[in-house]
Design a protein around this motif. Structure first.
Motif, mmCIF file in Angstrom:
data_model
loop_
_atom_site.group_PDB
_atom_site.id
_atom_site.type_symbol
_atom_site.label_atom_id
_atom_site.label_comp_id
_atom_site.label_asym_id
_atom_site.label_seq_id
_atom_site.Cartn_x
_atom_site.Cartn_y
_atom_site.Cartn_z
ATOM 1 N N GLY A 111 -5.512 11.276 -5.646
ATOM 2 C CA GLY A 111 -6.663 12.159 -5.708
ATOM 3 C C GLY A 111 -6.917 12.897 -4.419
ATOM 4 N N TYR A 112 -5.831 13.205 -3.705
ATOM 5 C CA TYR A 112 -5.984 13.863 -2.403
ATOM 6 C C TYR A 112 -4.927 14.946 -2.261
ATOM 7 C CZ TYR A 112 -6.592 14.379 2.665
ATOM 8 O OH TYR A 112 -6.835 14.869 3.922
ATOM 9 N N ASP A 113 -5.345 16.134 -1.829
ATOM 10 C CA ASP A 113 -4.432 17.250 -1.618
ATOM 11 C C ASP A 113 -4.087 17.304 -0.135
ATOM 12 O OD1 ASP A 113 -3.110 19.658 -1.300
ATOM 13 O OD2 ASP A 113 -4.383 20.741 -2.718
ATOM 14 N N ALA A 114 -2.913 16.797 0.220
ATOM 15 C CA ALA A 114 -2.524 16.732 1.628
ATOM 16 C C ALA A 114 -2.292 18.107 2.237
ATOM 17 C CB ALA A 114 -1.257 15.879 1.774
ATOM 18 N N SER A 115 -2.032 19.101 1.406
ATOM 19 C CA SER A 115 -1.776 20.442 1.937
ATOM 20 C C SER A 115 -3.053 21.128 2.406
ATOM 21 C CB SER A 115 -1.092 21.311 0.878
ATOM 22 O OG SER A 115 -1.947 21.532 -0.228
ATOM 23 N N THR A 116 -4.173 20.746 1.816
ATOM 24 C CA THR A 116 -5.458 21.348 2.198
ATOM 25 C C THR A 116 -6.409 20.324 2.825
ATOM 26 O OG1 THR A 116 -6.362 20.950 -0.020
ATOM 27 C CG2 THR A 116 -5.285 23.076 0.369
ATOM 28 N N PHE A 117 -5.924 19.070 2.967
ATOM 29 C CA PHE A 117 -6.736 17.992 3.538
ATOM 30 C C PHE A 117 -8.051 17.834 2.776
ATOM 31 C CE2 PHE A 117 -4.642 20.091 7.311
ATOM 32 C CZ PHE A 117 -3.553 19.250 7.325
ATOM 33 N N SER A 118 -7.960 17.790 1.459
ATOM 34 C CA SER A 118 -9.183 17.706 0.663
ATOM 35 C C SER A 118 -9.028 16.740 -0.497
ATOM 36 C CB SER A 118 -9.559 19.092 0.125
ATOM 37 O OG SER A 118 -8.514 19.615 -0.671
ATOM 38 N N SER A 119 -10.133 16.084 -0.830
ATOM 39 C CA SER A 119 -10.143 15.156 -1.951
ATOM 40 C C SER A 119 -10.259 15.922 -3.258
ATOM 41 C CB SER A 119 -11.315 14.189 -1.824
ATOM 42 O OG SER A 119 -11.416 13.381 -2.972
ATOM 43 N N ARG A 120 -9.637 15.369 -4.302
ATOM 44 C CA ARG A 120 -9.730 15.952 -5.647
ATOM 45 C C ARG A 120 -10.334 14.928 -6.612
ATOM 46 N NH1 ARG A 120 -6.069 20.151 -6.437
ATOM 47 N NH2 ARG A 120 -7.137 20.429 -8.439
ATOM 48 N N SER A 147 0.833 -1.196 0.000
ATOM 49 C CA SER A 147 0.000 0.000 0.000
ATOM 50 C C SER A 147 0.871 1.251 0.000
ATOM 51 C CB SER A 147 -0.909 0.019 1.231
ATOM 52 O OG SER A 147 -1.596 1.251 1.333
ATOM 53 N N SER A 148 0.653 2.120 -0.996
ATOM 54 C CA SER A 148 1.374 3.382 -1.081
ATOM 55 C C SER A 148 0.381 4.480 -1.452
ATOM 56 C CB SER A 148 2.496 3.293 -2.116
ATOM 57 O OG SER A 148 3.233 4.503 -2.175
ATOM 58 N N ALA A 149 0.900 5.704 -1.616
ATOM 59 C CA ALA A 149 0.040 6.824 -1.994
ATOM 60 C C ALA A 149 0.874 7.917 -2.633
ATOM 61 C CB ALA A 149 -0.705 7.383 -0.785
ATOM 62 N N SER A 150 0.231 8.705 -3.461
ATOM 63 C CA SER A 150 0.920 9.803 -4.137
ATOM 64 C C SER A 150 1.450 10.828 -3.142
ATOM 65 C CB SER A 150 -0.044 10.496 -5.100
ATOM 66 O OG SER A 150 -1.169 11.021 -4.396
ATOM 67 N N PHE A 151 0.810 10.933 -1.974
ATOM 68 C CA PHE A 151 1.131 11.981 -1.009
ATOM 69 C C PHE A 151 1.948 11.483 0.187
ATOM 70 C CE2 PHE A 151 -3.160 10.318 -0.639
ATOM 71 C CZ PHE A 151 -3.205 9.844 0.660
ATOM 72 N N TYR A 152 2.538 10.293 0.084
ATOM 73 C CA TYR A 152 3.420 9.807 1.148
ATOM 74 C C TYR A 152 4.813 10.411 0.947
ATOM 75 C CZ TYR A 152 0.006 6.206 2.565
ATOM 76 O OH TYR A 152 -1.101 5.529 3.026
ATOM 77 N N GLY A 153 5.039 11.533 1.576
ATOM 78 C CA GLY A 153 6.303 12.229 1.409
ATOM 79 C C GLY A 153 6.229 13.235 0.277
ATOM 80 N N PHE A 179 -9.987 16.172 9.933
ATOM 81 C CA PHE A 179 -9.966 14.975 9.084
ATOM 82 C C PHE A 179 -11.257 14.153 9.179
ATOM 83 C CE2 PHE A 179 -5.511 15.765 10.279
ATOM 84 C CZ PHE A 179 -4.908 15.835 9.031
ATOM 85 N N GLN A 180 -11.981 14.305 10.270
ATOM 86 C CA GLN A 180 -13.131 13.444 10.545
ATOM 87 C C GLN A 180 -14.201 13.510 9.450
ATOM 88 O OE1 GLN A 180 -12.189 11.052 13.289
ATOM 89 N NE2 GLN A 180 -14.389 11.270 13.256
ATOM 90 N N LYS A 181 -14.363 14.678 8.844
ATOM 91 C CA LYS A 181 -15.450 14.847 7.873
ATOM 92 C C LYS A 181 -15.281 13.974 6.632
ATOM 93 C CE LYS A 181 -13.231 18.955 5.839
ATOM 94 N NZ LYS A 181 -12.896 18.383 4.530
ATOM 95 N N GLU A 182 -14.080 13.495 6.384
ATOM 96 C CA GLU A 182 -13.844 12.696 5.178
ATOM 97 C C GLU A 182 -13.748 11.199 5.469
ATOM 98 O OE1 GLU A 182 -10.308 14.581 3.591
ATOM 99 O OE2 GLU A 182 -11.533 15.683 2.152
ATOM 100 N N LEU A 183 -14.114 10.793 6.675
ATOM 101 C CA LEU A 183 -14.018 9.377 7.030
ATOM 102 C C LEU A 183 -15.339 8.674 6.785
ATOM 103 C CD1 LEU A 183 -12.058 9.577 10.422
ATOM 104 C CD2 LEU A 183 -11.136 9.339 8.104
#
Length: 332
Positions: A89-98, A53-59, A326-330
């Motif tokens: 599909g996630y913007d880690a800087s704004t904590f929002s899905s794209r 499991s990896s992600a575009s926003f890990y690091g 973060f809770q709102k996106e769970l």
């Protein structure tokens, strides 16, 4: 490869314990020890943990994806052995899905593909959904990108059973990824597990060791390093933390009587919840990677499982899984 039970994911047989790569690129000590990370990745694969499991926003700048590419460059014989699952599909800087922005997701995946070279993205999933209203549009976007040849199969992450049902009418779901552990076993999570069983869809259980607490390593708040984001998480604050430590101490008693580590107990419990659950513990230590993977071979008795469940039912885990932002996106 070591002998552990297997399950089919993306058309391949993989171990019933997977490997989460996040901390290899988000923890500063691990990020500066590339050779240690590569050794841990090889140890995971050799132990049978062949679904990663990896992600575009890990690091920063796709750091985790670049690490994976370096692994396959060094060990090309592992390319066909590893099923690679990537969130995006996630913007880690704004904590929002794209996820509804198909252009953003397309560019992101193409950049990761360029880094990975000839290693395919076996399953791609949106890390989060903006809202329940985004289900149809987001998954239709994934179907479009899949048809463009950007990845092989489609998964879903931090998603409710109701949204899974809607998404599955648009496209087959190859894998679900949700937090599941003795610290994350709410009624909503149980519904997702039931959906995965009904539809025979494997489910990645991320943070299966309660972000380290279920290993017994954290007994007081001061055990959490200054600056560590865990200090922001409700389960690791004040009275909730103290209550959760008591749960860990109870698990330690059961583990000690069985002659195993507390973390191994937590992983064994998970694998016996459902035949479709694949825990994805992460570690940069080869010895820990191996023991985590081999925990699948530990079996808990009916009385041990009942003892754990009784304690969960009576004491319960205190505190939300994530800070409020973060809770709102769970479990959308």
């Amino acid at each position: 490869m070591s002998s552990i039970p297997t399950i089919t994911v993306a058309g391949k047989q993989v171990g019933r314990v997977g490997y989460g790569l996040m901390q290899l690129s988000t923890d500063s000590a691990n990020a500066s020890n590339e050779q240690g990370s590569l050794a841990a990745m090889k140890a995971a694969a050799d132990a049978g943990a062949t679904c990663w499991s990896s992600a575009s926003f890990y690091g920063p700048d796709y750091a985790n994806i670049r690490l994976i590419a370096k692994f396959f460059a060094k060990y090309p014989e592992y390319k066909e052995k590893i099923v690679l699952v990537i969130k995006g599909g996630y913007d880690a800087s704004t904590f929002s899905s794209r996820g509804k922005d198909i252009g953003h997701v397309r560019r992101e995946i193409k950049e990761m593909q360029a880094i990975l070279g000839d290693k395919s993205i076996d399953i791609f999933l949106l890390a989060r959904l903006e809202s329940s209203d985004a289900v149809e549009e987001s998954f239709q976007n994934l179907v479009t990108l899949q048809k463009e040849g950007l990845f092989n199969e489609i998964g879903a992450s931090e998603i409710s059973a109701a949204s899974l049902e809607r998404a599955s009418k648009i496209t087959p779901i190859s894998l679900i990824e949700n937090e599941i552990s003795l610290f994350a076993y709410s009624s909503e999570i149980r519904k997702v597990i039931a959906w995965s069983e009904t539809h025979s869809v494997p489910i990645f259980a991320y943070s299966p060791l309660g972000r380290g607490m279920l290993t017994g390593a954290l007994k007081k708040v001061d055990d959490i390093a200054e600056g560590n984001m865990l200090r922001m998480f409700p389960q690791f604050q004040g009275e909730a933390f103290e209550s959760n430590v008591r749960l860990v101490e109870k698990l330690e008693e059961i583990a000690k009587s069985k002659g195993i580590q507390t973390g191994e107990l937590a992983l064994a419990w998970l694998t016996q919840l459902s035949d479709f659950i694949i825990p994805i513990p992460g570690s940069s230590k080869t010895s820990r990677v191996i023991s985590n993977t081999q925990a699948i071979n530990i079996k808990l008795s009916t009385s041990e499982l009942a003892e754990i469940q009784t304690f969960l039912d009576t004491e319960g885990v205190k505190g939300d899984r994530y800070p409020g932002v973060f809770q709102k996106e769970l479990m959308v």
